[in-house]
Motif scaffolding. Sequence first.
Motif, PDB file in Angstrom:
ATOM      1  N   PHE A  17      39.883  25.593  20.613  1.00 35.71           N
ATOM      2  CA  PHE A  17      39.055  24.563  19.988  1.00 35.71           C
ATOM      3  C   PHE A  17      39.902  23.611  19.151  1.00 35.71           C
ATOM      4  CE2 PHE A  17      35.305  27.494  20.512  1.00 35.71           C
ATOM      5  CZ  PHE A  17      34.570  26.619  21.297  1.00 35.71           C
ATOM      6  N   THR A  18      40.824  24.177  18.395  1.00 31.16           N
ATOM      7  CA  THR A  18      41.662  23.358  17.518  1.00 31.16           C
ATOM      8  C   THR A  18      42.493  22.363  18.322  1.00 31.16           C
ATOM      9  OG1 THR A  18      41.782  25.050  15.798  1.00 31.16           O
ATOM     10  CG2 THR A  18      43.527  23.395  15.827  1.00 31.16           C
ATOM     11  N   ALA A  19      43.084  22.822  19.399  1.00 29.73           N
ATOM     12  CA  ALA A  19      43.905  21.945  20.235  1.00 29.73           C
ATOM     13  C   ALA A  19      43.076  20.806  20.811  1.00 29.73           C
ATOM     14  CB  ALA A  19      44.551  22.753  21.357  1.00 29.73           C
ATOM     15  N   LEU A  20      41.878  21.121  21.247  1.00 28.11           N
ATOM     16  CA  LEU A  20      40.998  20.100  21.812  1.00 28.11           C
ATOM     17  C   LEU A  20      40.611  19.064  20.769  1.00 28.11           C
ATOM     18  CD1 LEU A  20      39.156  18.985  24.056  1.00 28.11           C
ATOM     19  CD2 LEU A  20      37.397  20.596  23.268  1.00 28.11           C
ATOM     20  N   LEU A  21      40.210  19.534  19.594  1.00 31.21           N
ATOM     21  CA  LEU A  21      39.752  18.616  18.551  1.00 31.21           C
ATOM     22  C   LEU A  21      40.882  17.755  18.018  1.00 31.21           C
ATOM     23  CD1 LEU A  21      37.347  20.956  16.527  1.00 31.21           C
ATOM     24  CD2 LEU A  21      36.842  19.485  18.467  1.00 31.21           C
ATOM     25  N   GLU A  22      42.050  18.339  17.869  1.00 31.86           N
ATOM     26  CA  GLU A  22      43.178  17.601  17.325  1.00 31.86           C
ATOM     27  C   GLU A  22      43.697  16.531  18.291  1.00 31.86           C
ATOM     28  OE1 GLU A  22      44.066  17.450  14.467  1.00 31.86           O
ATOM     29  OE2 GLU A  22      44.093  19.367  13.403  1.00 31.86           O
ATOM     30  N   ALA A  23      43.311  16.624  19.547  1.00 34.81           N
ATOM     31  CA  ALA A  23      43.748  15.638  20.538  1.00 34.81           C
ATOM     32  C   ALA A  23      42.896  14.372  20.497  1.00 34.81           C
ATOM     33  CB  ALA A  23      43.710  16.245  21.939  1.00 34.81           C
ATOM     34  N   THR A  24      41.877  14.337  19.665  1.00 40.83           N
ATOM     35  CA  THR A  24      41.016  13.157  19.552  1.00 40.83           C
ATOM     36  C   THR A  24      41.408  12.326  18.338  1.00 40.83           C
ATOM     37  OG1 THR A  24      39.366  14.276  18.164  1.00 40.83           O
ATOM     38  CG2 THR A  24      39.129  14.490  20.557  1.00 40.83           C
ATOM     39  N   ASP A  25      40.947  11.078  18.332  1.00 44.31           N
ATOM     40  CA  ASP A  25      41.304  10.170  17.240  1.00 44.31           C
ATOM     41  C   ASP A  25      40.364  10.265  16.042  1.00 44.31           C
ATOM     42  OD1 ASP A  25      43.435   9.134  18.698  1.00 44.31           O
ATOM     43  OD2 ASP A  25      42.165   7.623  19.668  1.00 44.31           O
ATOM     44  N   ASP A  26      39.139  10.775  16.271  1.00 41.03           N
ATOM     45  CA  ASP A  26      38.144  10.740  15.198  1.00 41.03           C
ATOM     46  C   ASP A  26      37.772  12.115  14.657  1.00 41.03           C
ATOM     47  OD1 ASP A  26      36.926  11.415  17.611  1.00 41.03           O
ATOM     48  OD2 ASP A  26      34.987  10.592  17.002  1.00 41.03           O
ATOM     49  N   LEU A  27      38.428  13.174  15.134  1.00 40.16           N
ATOM     50  CA  LEU A  27      38.140  14.530  14.665  1.00 40.16           C
ATOM     51  C   LEU A  27      39.391  15.152  14.072  1.00 40.16           C
ATOM     52  CD1 LEU A  27      36.042  15.875  17.688  1.00 40.16           C
ATOM     53  CD2 LEU A  27      35.184  14.832  15.586  1.00 40.16           C
ATOM     54  N   ASP A  28      39.225  15.799  12.932  1.00 40.71           N
ATOM     55  CA  ASP A  28      40.356  16.408  12.234  1.00 40.71           C
ATOM     56  C   ASP A  28      40.018  17.843  11.858  1.00 40.71           C
ATOM     57  OD1 ASP A  28      42.748  16.770  10.800  1.00 40.71           O
ATOM     58  OD2 ASP A  28      41.809  16.098   8.932  1.00 40.71           O
ATOM     59  N   VAL A  29      40.776  18.802  12.352  1.00 39.49           N
ATOM     60  CA  VAL A  29      40.559  20.209  12.017  1.00 39.49           C
ATOM     61  C   VAL A  29      41.185  20.486  10.654  1.00 39.49           C
ATOM     62  CG1 VAL A  29      40.998  22.597  12.663  1.00 39.49           C
ATOM     63  CG2 VAL A  29      40.519  20.900  14.433  1.00 39.49           C
ATOM     64  N   VAL A  30      40.349  20.811   9.686  1.00 38.25           N
ATOM     65  CA  VAL A  30      40.844  21.035   8.325  1.00 38.25           C
ATOM     66  C   VAL A  30      41.210  22.493   8.080  1.00 38.25           C
ATOM     67  CG1 VAL A  30      39.571  19.082   7.406  1.00 38.25           C
ATOM     68  CG2 VAL A  30      38.496  21.347   7.440  1.00 38.25           C
ATOM     69  N   GLY A  31      40.903  23.369   9.047  1.00 38.65           N
ATOM     70  CA  GLY A  31      41.270  24.763   8.879  1.00 38.65           C
ATOM     71  C   GLY A  31      40.629  25.661   9.912  1.00 38.65           C
TER      72      GLY A  31
END
Length: 224
Positions: A17-31
């Motif tokens: 999930f983290t890898a997928l979200l971090e690959a976008t411009d508008d989503l940031d995984v905070v932890g």
Amino acid sequence: MIRVLVVDDQELVRAGFTALLEATDDLDVVGEAADGATAIHMVEQTRPDVVLMDIRMPRLDGIAATRRLMRLSEAPHVLILTTFDTDDNVFDALEAGAVGFLVKDTPPTQLLDAIRSAVAGGAVISPATTRRLVDRIVASRTPTPLPSGPALDRLTERERDVLQLIARGRSNREIAALLHISELTTKTHVSRVLGKLELTSRVQAAVYAYETGLVRPGEVPPTA
């Protein structure tokens, strides 16, 4: 930028999930967190907009964690992660205050759209999946009203129509078209339905409609 906390006891799932979200411009995984107790602590520290919450975890499960998060003054939007066929307690998580659910094998684009929609206050996943899970939940439970919900007679006739269509997994745009009203009017009706029934999400509203008998599987929804 939408801030997201990923909560799951399986490291591989969190990493995916983290890898997928971090690959976008508008989503940031905070932890990331491996259990509900850690998730609560991290929410207080990082203030995410959305929490992807697994149900079955050690120390504190996703249902209890969601219930505690909803008590915060600035509670995040919680999306439940479920394996669909095996999680019989998804409804309890929704009743605790989660805004919706995500199947763990949800297609990537749909998962990203679900997170964005949760922040915007819209539907979190496709109507078809909503209907399938709601039907499964309702079929496994005794059809009684939610304990904290006011009587349905508080709703106007039009609000009942809107609630029926929410239960069918319809989006605001689809409801507006079916009832021949504007999307703005639809949003107003949805807000009033949730307020009068003391619910926090469209999925809670859908389950409420089934459990109170307002909607039954196989019925034809209102179209005018």
